[in-house]
Design a protein around this motif. Structure first.
Motif, mmCIF file in Angstrom:
data_model
loop_
_atom_site.group_PDB
_atom_site.id
_atom_site.type_symbol
_atom_site.label_atom_id
_atom_site.label_comp_id
_atom_site.label_asym_id
_atom_site.label_seq_id
_atom_site.Cartn_x
_atom_site.Cartn_y
_atom_site.Cartn_z
ATOM 1 N N VAL A 75 35.833 26.729 28.649
ATOM 2 C CA VAL A 75 36.601 27.690 29.427
ATOM 3 C C VAL A 75 37.947 27.842 28.749
ATOM 4 N N VAL A 76 38.275 29.062 28.350
ATOM 5 C CA VAL A 76 39.509 29.305 27.602
ATOM 6 C C VAL A 76 40.433 30.207 28.397
ATOM 7 N N GLU A 77 41.726 29.939 28.245
ATOM 8 C CA GLU A 77 42.726 30.787 28.880
ATOM 9 C C GLU A 77 42.767 32.141 28.193
ATOM 10 N N HIS A 78 42.970 33.171 28.980
ATOM 11 C CA HIS A 78 43.085 34.532 28.467
ATOM 12 C C HIS A 78 44.438 35.069 28.913
ATOM 13 N N GLN A 113 40.131 29.076 41.959
ATOM 14 C CA GLN A 113 39.763 28.830 43.355
ATOM 15 C C GLN A 113 40.584 27.673 43.928
ATOM 16 N N GLY A 114 41.269 27.926 45.030
ATOM 17 C CA GLY A 114 42.082 26.899 45.672
ATOM 18 C C GLY A 114 43.491 26.793 45.139
ATOM 19 N N VAL A 125 35.633 34.275 34.354
ATOM 20 C CA VAL A 125 35.476 33.324 35.459
ATOM 21 C C VAL A 125 36.830 33.036 36.107
ATOM 22 N N THR A 126 37.738 33.993 36.028
ATOM 23 C CA THR A 126 39.094 33.780 36.524
ATOM 24 C C THR A 126 39.098 33.352 37.988
ATOM 25 N N ALA A 138 41.493 22.035 36.142
ATOM 26 C CA ALA A 138 40.591 21.241 35.303
ATOM 27 C C ALA A 138 39.300 20.915 36.043
ATOM 28 N N SER A 139 39.405 20.592 37.328
ATOM 29 C CA SER A 139 38.213 20.282 38.119
ATOM 30 C C SER A 139 37.309 21.504 38.234
ATOM 31 N N ASN A 140 37.905 22.656 38.483
ATOM 32 C CA ASN A 140 37.116 23.890 38.572
ATOM 33 C C ASN A 140 36.449 24.225 37.243
#
Length: 767
Positions: free
Chosen positions: A149-152, A113-114, A107-108, A129-131
């Protein structure tokens, strides 16, 4: 180059044994455990081992569950537990979570986005965080579904992970703590080990029926042998590879020594309080184990850094990346990323000691309860959709359970001593890192004496009632306006410190935003520099499902040089390539991921190790008995001695020296890998990860296969305990065990009564 055995004489080469890979990043190993069979169990891993929802995990991963369900009369920590039928299994509390990952989605683009290069600091953090929150709201639309949602690759990408939370979990079996943690705290991160760090749970559906998993792992009828390939799947915690030397230096030279100082003092106080006091011991065993484990880990980390000069190795890696950056067409962007990261690290250094002190303060039970209650009351003022994750209405029962667990792990005479010690340490903080609301609440000044501190702490604990479960239950549902009127001193502390703690949170958001931006670009540089020399970097561990592979191997030391298997394998591959026919060479060109294994490789994998090597790669029932009773921490319960006297190794091995208890492998792993299933090339479960050696602790920062070893509990130990110590015949049958006179089988295959060799068991049936 390390070689993973896939199937009959098929190998896949990768660079080194390092690698905690997502399933999508590795080839489809025939032996890869199906992802639905591998579970998150609390902060650890576990695996389904039967079609009736039976789960095998580590004993140390269920300590809180055992403590929660124990009383002085039925102390399952010291006595162990076995449910002889399903009606007697013990229900776990709601905050003990077992989950199964259903899917991972990239979901990168949606998370970023923005976000532009000009978006930095807290603005960047808040937008991301909002996304993320929007994705989570859309994901968690069904009961029992939890998403994250985890960082990759340090923010180069993002994964949406959807988990199923099982509605009911019950305890089936656990050995006593002196068997599950044989050797005590002192043996953490040490080798040899003889721990039955094993426990069985069962998953149930909401209607009370046993959960029927689509996949589970059969137990292996053969113990592993030196040189045998192993495959590990689990949810490893956090690694910090590919970091700047500045960050590593801050950790090794400042943070870790300070944590050791705090932990040593706390551990001393807890051990003193527990001595000859069964009630205190029951309440504080989980904290004792956590503190002791952390202390041993960090002491070992510093010892390993000194021995292997890890800071120099990290500096060399950074130097190589900086040199690559200097010649890159994008050097300006990469240099800016380094500067951003260094800027954030410098700011963190400025309040490191304050943060460390606060982290230990948060481990006190009553202050934690008070702050949690206040946060819950704040969140309850919002609509459910706008609450912070973890505080939704459906999660209130789990929060309540968590707070009750804190009460059950609390004794005022212990917590007051821990707090007094913390306040004495607080007075040694640099003045610029002072915490005004702490000084005000505890009436601290530069010349405050220990006697005055003791008087103040005693007064607080005399007035508070948060140590009573019924009071906590009442406060969970209290509106925030009423909670603010509470006269309980710890609630007053939570209210009075709320604004200051909010400012800390805002400061943290600013730093996290800077770090997100800098580290993602810096990670890109690390990866591109590695590719320039023909290497592929695995991602840092981040509590997502990962795969790793290695071989069973002893520790490398001055006497035993057996732990360089990959060089021999690489040489064998090179030799085979030189001798290959033109047809074989064409096949290699068509599929570089498949290499025909020469007989030299198979022989290297299966060569019988020396007695010295065998002794260092595995421990046995015989080596356990040799040290049993030599020290108080090596005492075994009577029923184990009786089982040995009557049955010996039983049908599971030829003798006590052939019954493997624990073994070593080179597979990659870290904290959180505990409980990870370890399988052989036939896909059979041979053990569970439960620890690593001291030298391997350093792999959190810098991996080196020659020193890295995971410690696994062999499933043979599980079977021996269940059959000969506990006489748990129904469980044995559920695990596929059958006994016929002096022989026994697992899932219809004869149990091999000695460590297996390729030529007598691990050949595929078609061979």
């Amino acid at each position: 180059m390390f070689v993973f055995l896939l199937s009959k004489f098929i190998f896949f080469p990768v660079h080194g044994a390092e690698g905690l890979w997502l399933p999508e990043q590795q080839p489809e190993w025939p032996t890869q455990p199906h992802s639905s069979a591998v579970l998150k169990v609390g902060g650890c891993t576990g695996t389904f081992v039967s079609p009736d929802g039976l789960v095998l995990t580590n004993h140390h991963c269920i300590l809180d569950l055992l403590q929660y369900r124990s009383t002085l009369d039925n102390n399952y920590l010291t006595q162990g537990f076995l449910a002889i039928n399903r009606d007697l299994e013990l229900l776990a509390p709601p905050d003990f979570v077992v989950a199964q990952t259903l899917e991972r989605t990239d979901v990168t683009n949606l998370v970023m986005q923005g976000v532009s290069n000009r978006t930095t600091g807290s603005a960047r953090f808040n937008l991301i965080a909002s996304n993320r929150n929007a994705l989570l709201r859309n994901c968690e639309v069904a009961e029992g579904i939890s998403c994250r949602v985890v960082e990759h690759y340090d923010g180069q990408g993002y994964l949406l992970v959807r988990d199923q939370i099982f509605p009911r979990v019950k305890l089936v079996w656990a050995p006593p703590v002196n068997v599950g943690h044989f050797g005590g705290i002192e043996d953490n991160w040490q080798w040899p080990r003889h721990s039955a760090d094993l426990a069985l749970l069962r998953i149930y559906n909401a209607d009370g029926s046993a959960y029927e998993p689509s996949h589970w792992l059969p137990l292996s009828p053969a113990a592993p042998a030196d040189g045998e390939p192993v495959y590990v799947a689990g949810f490893p915690g956090i690694t910090q590879r590919y970091r700047l030397q500045q960050e590593a230096s801050m950790a090794f030279n400042d943070f870790y020594p300070q944590v050791i100082r705090y932990s040593e003092r706390w551990l001393s106080l807890i051990e003193k309080a527990m001595a000859n006091n069964p009630e205190i011991a029951l309440r504080y065993i989980p904290m004792l184990v956590r503190q002791g484990n952390r202390l041993q880990n960090l002491v070992g980390m510093l010892e390993a850094e000194e021995e292997y000069h890890a800071l120099d190795l990290i500096a060399q890696e950074e130097k190589a990346v900086r040199e690559w950056i200097a010649s890159s067409n994008d050097s300006e962007r990469y240099t800016a990323a380094i500067q951003q990261t260094e800027q954030a690290l410098a700011q963190r250094q400025g309040f490191l000691q304050r943060q460390l002190w606060w982290n230990f303060f948060q481990e006190l039970q009553l202050p934690f309860i008070a702050q949690r209650l206040y946060r819950l009351a704040q969140e309850s003022e919002r609509s459910d959709a706008n609450r912070t994750r973890g505080f939704q209405a459906q999660q209130v029962p789990a929060i309540r359970s968590e707070l009750v667990s804190k009460v059950r792990q609390y004794a005022p005479e212990v917590e007051t001593e821990l707090l007094i010690e913390l306040l004495l340490l607080y007075q040694k903080l640099p003045s610029e890192q002072a915490i005004p609301f702490v000084e005000e609440f505890f009436a601290l000044a530069e010349n405050t004496t220990e006697e005055a501190i003791r008087t103040k702490v005693a007064a607080i604990y005399a007035e508070t009632r948060l140590g009573q479960i019924e009071i906590v239950d009442a406060l969970v549902a209290l509106p925030i306006a009423d909670l603010r009127q509470s006269e309980d001193p710890w609630i007053q502390f939570a209210v009075a410190s709320a604004d200051a703690r909010l400012q800390w949170d805002l400061q943290e958001r600013e730093l996290r935003g800077i770090e997100q931006q800098g580290r993602s670009v810096l990670m890109e540089a690390f990866r591109r520099q590695a590719l320039s020399v023909g290497e592929r970097l695995p991602d840092n561990a981040n509590r997502t499902l990962r795969l790793s592979a290695g071989i069973v191997a002893p520790q490398q030391n001055s006497e035993t040089q057996l732990a360089q298997p990959t060089q021999g394998l690489e040489n064998a591959i090179q030799k085979n390539a030189e001798q290959a026919s033109a047809a074989q060479e064409n096949a290699l060109r068509k599929n570089s991921q498949q290499i025909s294994a020469p007989q030299e490789i198979e022989a290297l994998l299966t060569k019988a190790p020396s007695e010295n090597a065998m002794g260092t790669s595995r421990t046995t029932l015989e080596t356990l008995l040799a040290i049993a009773g030599s020290e108080p921490r090596y005492e075994l319960p009577f029923n184990m001695h009786a089982a040995v006297a009557v049955h010996g190794a039983g049908c599971l091995a030829e003798n006590a020296n052939q019954l493997t208890l624990n073994f070593l492998s080179t597979a990659d792993g870290t904290g959180g890998s505990s409980g990870s299933p370890t399988v052989n090339k036939r896909g059979e479960l041979i053990g569970l990860v439960f620890d690593s050696t001291t030298d391997a602790i350093l792999s959190d920062w810098h991996f080196d296969e020659t020193r890295h070893r995971l410690i696994h509990a062999d499933v043979r130990y599980l079977l021996w305990l269940l059959r000969y110590v506990y006489q748990a015949h129904e469980l044995m049958a559920e695990l596929g065990f059958e006994e016929n006179g002096a022989t026994c089988t697992l899932n219809g295959q004869p149990v091999i009564p000695r460590p297996a060799r390729v030529d007598d068991f691990h050949q595929d049936p078609a061979e």
